[in-house]
Design a protein around this motif. Sequence first.
Motif, PDB file in Angstrom:
ATOM      1  N   LEU A  69       0.826  -1.206   0.000  1.00 44.80           N
ATOM      2  CA  LEU A  69       0.000   0.000   0.000  1.00 44.80           C
ATOM      3  C   LEU A  69       0.861   1.258   0.000  1.00 44.80           C
ATOM      4  N   LEU A  70       1.964   1.235   0.710  1.00 45.92           N
ATOM      5  CA  LEU A  70       2.850   2.399   0.716  1.00 45.92           C
ATOM      6  C   LEU A  70       3.496   2.589  -0.647  1.00 45.92           C
ATOM      7  N   ASN A  71       3.819   1.502  -1.336  1.00 41.83           N
ATOM      8  CA  ASN A  71       4.318   1.624  -2.710  1.00 41.83           C
ATOM      9  C   ASN A  71       3.250   2.230  -3.608  1.00 41.83           C
ATOM     10  N   GLU A  72       2.019   1.786  -3.399  1.00 37.20           N
ATOM     11  CA  GLU A  72       0.899   2.292  -4.206  1.00 37.20           C
ATOM     12  C   GLU A  72       0.668   3.784  -3.963  1.00 37.20           C
ATOM     13  N   ILE A  73       0.755   4.205  -2.701  1.00 36.86           N
ATOM     14  CA  ILE A  73       0.514   5.620  -2.405  1.00 36.86           C
ATOM     15  C   ILE A  73       1.636   6.490  -2.979  1.00 36.86           C
ATOM     16  N   GLU A  74       2.849   5.978  -3.000  1.00 36.87           N
ATOM     17  CA  GLU A  74       3.950   6.744  -3.595  1.00 36.87           C
ATOM     18  C   GLU A  74       3.734   6.925  -5.091  1.00 36.87           C
ATOM     19  N   GLY A  75       3.222   5.894  -5.751  1.00 38.11           N
ATOM     20  CA  GLY A  75       2.897   6.019  -7.173  1.00 38.11           C
ATOM     21  C   GLY A  75       1.767   7.009  -7.408  1.00 38.11           C
ATOM     22  N   ALA A  76       0.747   6.955  -6.556  1.00 39.48           N
ATOM     23  CA  ALA A  76      -0.376   7.889  -6.689  1.00 39.48           C
ATOM     24  C   ALA A  76       0.089   9.319  -6.431  1.00 39.48           C
ATOM     25  N   TYR A  77       1.028   9.490  -5.511  1.00 45.43           N
ATOM     26  CA  TYR A  77       1.556  10.829  -5.258  1.00 45.43           C
ATOM     27  C   TYR A  77       2.299  11.351  -6.485  1.00 45.43           C
ATOM     28  N   LYS A  78       3.073  10.509  -7.137  1.00 49.81           N
ATOM     29  CA  LYS A  78       3.794  10.944  -8.344  1.00 49.81           C
ATOM     30  C   LYS A  78       2.816  11.422  -9.415  1.00 49.81           C
ATOM     31  N   THR A  79       1.710  10.699  -9.566  1.00 51.51           N
ATOM     32  CA  THR A  79       0.679  11.102 -10.532  1.00 51.51           C
ATOM     33  C   THR A  79       0.080  12.448 -10.138  1.00 51.51           C
ATOM     34  N   ALA A  80      -0.301  12.576  -8.860  1.00 56.57           N
ATOM     35  CA  ALA A  80      -0.895  13.825  -8.382  1.00 56.57           C
ATOM     36  C   ALA A  80       0.085  14.979  -8.499  1.00 56.57           C
ATOM     37  N   LYS A  81       1.341  14.737  -8.176  1.00 60.97           N
ATOM     38  CA  LYS A  81       2.372  15.777  -8.250  1.00 60.97           C
ATOM     39  C   LYS A  81       2.522  16.290  -9.679  1.00 60.97           C
ATOM     40  N   ALA A  82       2.605  15.374 -10.631  1.00 59.04           N
ATOM     41  CA  ALA A  82       2.744  15.782 -12.034  1.00 59.04           C
ATOM     42  C   ALA A  82       1.551  16.625 -12.468  1.00 59.04           C
ATOM     43  N   TRP A  83       0.358  16.197 -12.082  1.00 58.51           N
ATOM     44  CA  TRP A  83      -0.841  16.941 -12.451  1.00 58.51           C
ATOM     45  C   TRP A  83      -0.862  18.316 -11.785  1.00 58.51           C
ATOM     46  N   LEU A  84      -0.582  18.362 -10.478  1.00 56.07           N
ATOM     47  CA  LEU A  84      -0.613  19.637  -9.763  1.00 56.07           C
ATOM     48  C   LEU A  84       0.440  20.604 -10.293  1.00 56.07           C
ATOM     49  N   GLU A  85       1.615  20.112 -10.604  1.00 57.32           N
ATOM     50  CA  GLU A  85       2.650  20.988 -11.168  1.00 57.32           C
ATOM     51  C   GLU A  85       2.206  21.556 -12.507  1.00 57.32           C
ATOM     52  N   SER A  86       1.583  20.713 -13.314  1.00 56.58           N
ATOM     53  CA  SER A  86       1.080  21.163 -14.612  1.00 56.58           C
ATOM     54  C   SER A  86      -0.005  22.229 -14.445  1.00 56.58           C
ATOM     55  N   GLU A  87      -0.922  21.975 -13.526  1.00 58.72           N
ATOM     56  CA  GLU A  87      -2.006  22.931 -13.275  1.00 58.72           C
ATOM     57  C   GLU A  87      -1.453  24.239 -12.683  1.00 58.72           C
ATOM     58  N   ARG A  88      -0.518  24.122 -11.769  1.00 57.11           N
ATOM     59  CA  ARG A  88       0.089  25.307 -11.147  1.00 57.11           C
ATOM     60  C   ARG A  88       0.785  26.152 -12.207  1.00 57.11           C
ATOM     61  N   ASP A  89       1.529  25.498 -13.080  1.00 55.18           N
ATOM     62  CA  ASP A  89       2.262  26.233 -14.093  1.00 55.18           C
ATOM     63  C   ASP A  89       1.352  26.895 -15.126  1.00 55.18           C
ATOM     64  N   ALA A  90       0.142  26.379 -15.281  1.00 57.34           N
ATOM     65  CA  ALA A  90      -0.811  26.940 -16.236  1.00 57.34           C
ATOM     66  C   ALA A  90      -1.646  28.086 -15.637  1.00 57.34           C
ATOM     67  N   LEU A  91      -1.566  28.270 -14.325  1.00 61.34           N
ATOM     68  CA  LEU A  91      -2.360  29.326 -13.680  1.00 61.34           C
ATOM     69  C   LEU A  91      -1.899  30.696 -14.143  1.00 61.34           C
ATOM     70  N   LYS A  92      -2.857  31.524 -14.390  1.00 59.23           N
ATOM     71  CA  LYS A  92      -2.577  32.927 -14.773  1.00 59.23           C
ATOM     72  C   LYS A  92      -2.820  33.793 -13.542  1.00 59.23           C
ATOM     73  N   ILE A  93      -1.739  34.397 -13.070  1.00 58.00           N
ATOM     74  CA  ILE A  93      -1.856  35.231 -11.872  1.00 58.00           C
ATOM     75  C   ILE A  93      -1.684  36.686 -12.239  1.00 58.00           C
TER      76      ILE A  93
END
Length: 119
Positions: free
Chosen positions: A95-119
Amino acid sequence: MSEYNGIDPAGLARLNKIGGAAFVRKMIDLFLEEAPERLTAARRGEEAEDLIAVAEAAHSLKSSAQNFGASGLSRIAGEIELRARANTCENLPALLNEIEGAYKTAKAWLESERDALKI
């Protein structure tokens, strides 16, 4: 629909309604800074056979991930928390291996969304 598995973009939309793009960017940065610490705390808890530490780290990740719409990460964290609190963690390493993989997915998505934000 997101190209990332386990992601619900509505979470970021809710945060944007609350505080705008600058707020969302700040929250993403904070999450990306703190989440690895929670993952490490869960691993350390596992190594020390401290299921309370595992449950607390997973609970924090679950709540934060849900706020962002990282539903896959939140789901796995919730499962870890539930099992740790019930003292039934025979497959905790997997389960800890699985959560680390899910975090990598979430991190990539959040970084992409953050970088696309217009401030």
